[in-house]
Design an enzyme around this catalytic site. Structure first.
Site, PDB file in Angstrom:
ATOM      1  N   SER A  21      58.507  11.122  28.703  1.00 16.56           N
ATOM      2  CA  SER A  21      57.659  10.527  29.727  1.00 16.56           C
ATOM      3  C   SER A  21      56.433  11.400  30.019  1.00 16.56           C
ATOM      4  CB  SER A  21      58.487  10.376  30.999  1.00 16.56           C
ATOM      5  OG  SER A  21      57.693   9.857  32.026  1.00 16.56           O
ATOM      6  N   GLY A  46      55.904   8.141  34.283  1.00 19.79           N
ATOM      7  CA  GLY A  46      56.604   8.132  35.558  1.00 19.79           C
ATOM      8  C   GLY A  46      56.053   7.024  36.455  1.00 19.79           C
ATOM      9  N   ASN A  69      51.126  21.816  33.604  1.00 19.81           N
ATOM     10  CA  ASN A  69      50.430  20.648  34.157  1.00 19.81           C
ATOM     11  C   ASN A  69      50.891  20.413  35.576  1.00 19.81           C
ATOM     12  OD1 ASN A  69      51.896  17.871  34.716  1.00 19.81           O
ATOM     13  ND2 ASN A  69      53.026  18.860  33.062  1.00 19.81           N
ATOM     14  N   VAL A  71      50.020  17.111  37.079  1.00 21.20           N
ATOM     15  CA  VAL A  71      49.454  15.764  37.201  1.00 21.20           C
ATOM     16  C   VAL A  71      49.880  15.113  38.518  1.00 21.20           C
ATOM     17  CG1 VAL A  71      49.462  13.443  36.204  1.00 21.20           C
ATOM     18  CG2 VAL A  71      49.222  15.454  34.721  1.00 21.20           C
ATOM     19  N   LEU A  73      52.425  12.660  39.005  1.00 16.30           N
ATOM     20  CA  LEU A  73      52.911  11.272  38.938  1.00 16.30           C
ATOM     21  C   LEU A  73      51.860  10.211  39.225  1.00 16.30           C
ATOM     22  CD1 LEU A  73      56.381  11.678  40.739  1.00 16.30           C
ATOM     23  CD2 LEU A  73      55.980  11.443  38.293  1.00 16.30           C
ATOM     24  N   CYS A 130      60.521  16.241  38.966  1.00 20.43           N
ATOM     25  CA  CYS A 130      59.086  16.491  38.824  1.00 20.43           C
ATOM     26  C   CYS A 130      58.693  17.633  39.752  1.00 20.43           C
ATOM     27  CB  CYS A 130      58.264  15.253  39.156  1.00 20.43           C
ATOM     28  SG  CYS A 130      56.484  15.622  39.094  1.00 20.43           S
ATOM     29  N   ASN A 192      63.288  19.008  32.274  1.00 19.18           N
ATOM     30  CA  ASN A 192      61.934  18.759  32.754  1.00 19.18           C
ATOM     31  C   ASN A 192      61.199  20.101  32.679  1.00 19.18           C
ATOM     32  OD1 ASN A 192      59.608  17.769  34.139  1.00 19.18           O
ATOM     33  ND2 ASN A 192      60.900  16.283  35.216  1.00 19.18           N
ATOM     34  N   THR A 193      59.972  20.150  33.142  1.00 18.96           N
ATOM     35  CA  THR A 193      59.186  21.380  32.990  1.00 18.96           C
ATOM     36  C   THR A 193      59.680  22.490  33.907  1.00 18.96           C
ATOM     37  OG1 THR A 193      57.619  20.517  34.577  1.00 18.96           O
ATOM     38  CG2 THR A 193      57.096  20.196  32.247  1.00 18.96           C
ATOM     39  N   GLY A 217      56.135  22.831  26.220  1.00 22.73           N
ATOM     40  CA  GLY A 217      55.728  23.340  24.903  1.00 22.73           C
ATOM     41  C   GLY A 217      56.752  24.318  24.354  1.00 22.73           C
TER      42      GLY A 217
END
Lengths: 301, 267
Positions: A21, A46, A69, A71, A73, A130, A192-193, A217
């Site tokens: 995603s 998302g 990042n 972002v 959502l 997130c 997730n990150t 990454g």
């Protein structure tokens, strides 16, 4: 050619490779580069009950072997998705899975209920991890109580395959996975990150508008492999592994520690065709190692 | 249609102490259709701090060659700058919307030729060469206003002079008018802004804001090319967004060229 078919509970994937995603848009952005029919599934952006503008620019900072990042959502809300995006993607020849986020158990459930009505969406991935939003997101995914409350509410509202995406920003990810399983999740995906930060020393400030961001990454891959290994031993439901997968060999590594399927994320930014290449690479590896069925390698480590 | 393609380096010319001009030929011989203002995502040779592709605007497409002007500011761009003839680079292209040159398709040769002002600062002049060439081929009279710190930073000057009138400003006064491009824009003795049907700008953001302000004051349509940091270049990651009157839009797919009326800049 080996059998590549895997199952996430009731959901059958033609091969274990999906796209993560937030890294593959709605698939439409990548149609020039990879036929959707090559992939086990795509997990689209998302989606939240109401539209979200996301965080301010700058939202991205490149780091050694990875990127941060924040972002936040950005999306036009689930109604827009159902009315305007779904008609464009519903006939794609792959499993189209929607990543769902929210700010309360109730609005996660309400969003999931809208997607339940979309016939060609066989599963959702619940994002309780997130790191880039103040309201909800990771807040639910870092405590057992929070994770339980969201999964319980969504499970009541959603009857198809429910995958729950876990946060690595916790003390013990296996504890969270067990709670999520107990509340009725069909599978878990991780990681997730990882929350991180990067500083512009000339400006003496963060490179990201909200200060922190999520690291993805190849830099995160060893952490992700370890966590997938840990979770695969803690739960009986299938585990979907992700975090820094760039090659077929990376994907196989995740499967050997117990992932039934994998998601390719940040790699899509560097090579938009990489997801298809990973499928081909897995196939070649299995053939050259005389493995007849991909399931033979799941959890061998 | 977008492509991932290998290109062979035909030449790598040093333009000044910071910039090189690469001329590339598609290895398969098939040059994708491109528009001025579009960009490519270059895969830099492996280096520790370069992970993502580098977005580089298209400087020109001519005689089967794609021109990229690369400013060597980081590990990745320096590695590209040191590449040699015969080596290859992998590109994703073409990306972005480009300047709105389509409105100049049907220029009536009998009526007065439309005038377009192209304003560039530093390496921001790169996409203007391509834009100017295509505009001229469509019967438009391009005027270039190029700004740089010093004379040697006025890149590709002779190529611009082959296409149209060229006005130059340098911060140290070593070439053209001393000062910033706005010096010239505010002097109606040199340019009459209202005579232009459009202004196209690419350069540092403060410069673009200043030019946008002049354009607005004179009622001239103006578009700017942004260079927000990006990851995918395909509209998927939503990292490169710019605030617009329609909310956050991706510079990589909704831009990089925006009409100033779309933006929320204070001008």
């Amino acid at each position: 050619m080996a059998n590549l078919t895997v199952k996430l509970s009731a959901l059958t994937l033609r091969n274990p490779v999906m796209t993560a995603s937030g890294t593959f848009g709605y698939g439409l952005e990548f149609e020039d580069f990879v036929p959707m029919s090559k992939l086990g599934g795509i997990i689209v952006k998302g989606t939240t009950l109401l539209p979200r503008e996301g965080n301010d620019y700058p939202r991205m900072a490149e780091t050694a072997s990875g990127m941060l990042n924040c972002v936040g959502l950005q999306n036009k809300g689930v109604r827009y998705f159902a009315d305007s995006i779904y008609p464009q993607i519903k006939d794609m020849d792959t499993n189209v899975i929607v990543n769902v986020s929210g700010s309360s158990p109730e609005n996660y459930a309400e969003c999931a209920a809208v997607i339940e009505e979309l016939e060609r969406i066989p599963a959702i991935e619940l994002n309780i991890s997130c790191p880039n939003v103040k309201d909800g997101g990771m807040a639910f995914g870092v405590t057992c109580e929070g994770a339980a409350s969201v999964v319980k509410a969504v499970r009541k509202a959603y009857s198809k395959t429910l995958i729950v995406k876990l946060s690595p920003n916790v003390t013990n990810i296996a504890d969270i996975a067990r709670v999520v399983e107990a509340e009725g999740a069909d599978a878990v995906s991780l990681i997730n990150t990882l929350m991180g930060m990067s500083i512009d020393i000339e400006r003496r400030s963060s490179r990201l508008s909200i200060g922190t961001g999520g690291l993805s990454g190849p830099a995160v891959k060893p952490v992700a492999v370890r966590m997938v290994h840990q979770v695969a031993h803690a739960v009986k439901i299938p585990v979907v592994g992700l975090g820094g997968i760039m090659t077929a060999e990376d994907a196989i590594e995740f499967m050997m520690v117990g992932a039934t399927a994998v998601e390719v994320g940040t790699a899509n930014f560097i090579d938009p065709a990489v997801s298809g290449k990973i499928v081909e690479g897995i196939n070649r590896w299995l053939d050259s190692h005389k493995v007849k069925d991909i399931r033979e390698i799941i959890g061998v480590v | 249609m977008k492509y991932i393609k290998d290109f062979a380096i035909v030449s790598n010319e040093r333009l000044d102490d910071r910039n090189v001009l690469l001329k590339l030929r598609p290895v398969d011989g098939q040059m994708p259709d491109t528009k001025p203002g579009q960009f490519v995502q270059v895969q830099a040779p492996a280096a520790q701090d370069t992970f993502l592709r580098l977005p580089i605007s298209i400087n020109n497409v001519e005689d089967g060659l794609l021109w990229l002007m690369v400013q060597m500011i980081g590990e990745g761009t320096r590695a590209i700058g040191q590449m040699k003839e015969g080596q290859s680079l992998n590109l994703v292209l073409p990306l972005g919307n480009g300047f709105s040159i389509d409105e100049f398709w049907n220029t009536d040769s009998r009526s007065m030729r439309p005038q377009v002002l192209l304003v560039g600062g530093g390496v921001g002049i790169a996409p203007l060469l391509y834009a100017g060439r295509v505009l001229k081929s469509r019967g438009v009279e391009p005027t270039f206003l190029l700004g740089a710190r010093t004379a040697s930073g006025v890149l590709e000057r002779s190529l611009f002079e082959q296409i149209g009138r060229v006005l130059i400003t340098t911060e140290d006064g070593s070439l053209g008018t001393r000062g910033f491009v706005t010096q010239i824009l505010s002097d109606s003795q040199i340019v009459e802004l209202s005579s232009f049907s459009k202004i196209m700008v690419c350069g540092p953001k403060p410069m673009m804001i200043a030019v946008a302000r002049c354009a607005k004051q004179n009622g001239v349509d103006c578009e700017v090319s942004l260079e927000n940091m990006m990851a995918c270049g395909l509209g998927a990651c939503l990292c490169c967004v710019e605030k617009t009157i329609n909310g956050n839009l991706c510079v990589c797919t909704d831009g990089p060229v925006f009409n100033i009326n779309q933006l929320t800049w204070q001008i």
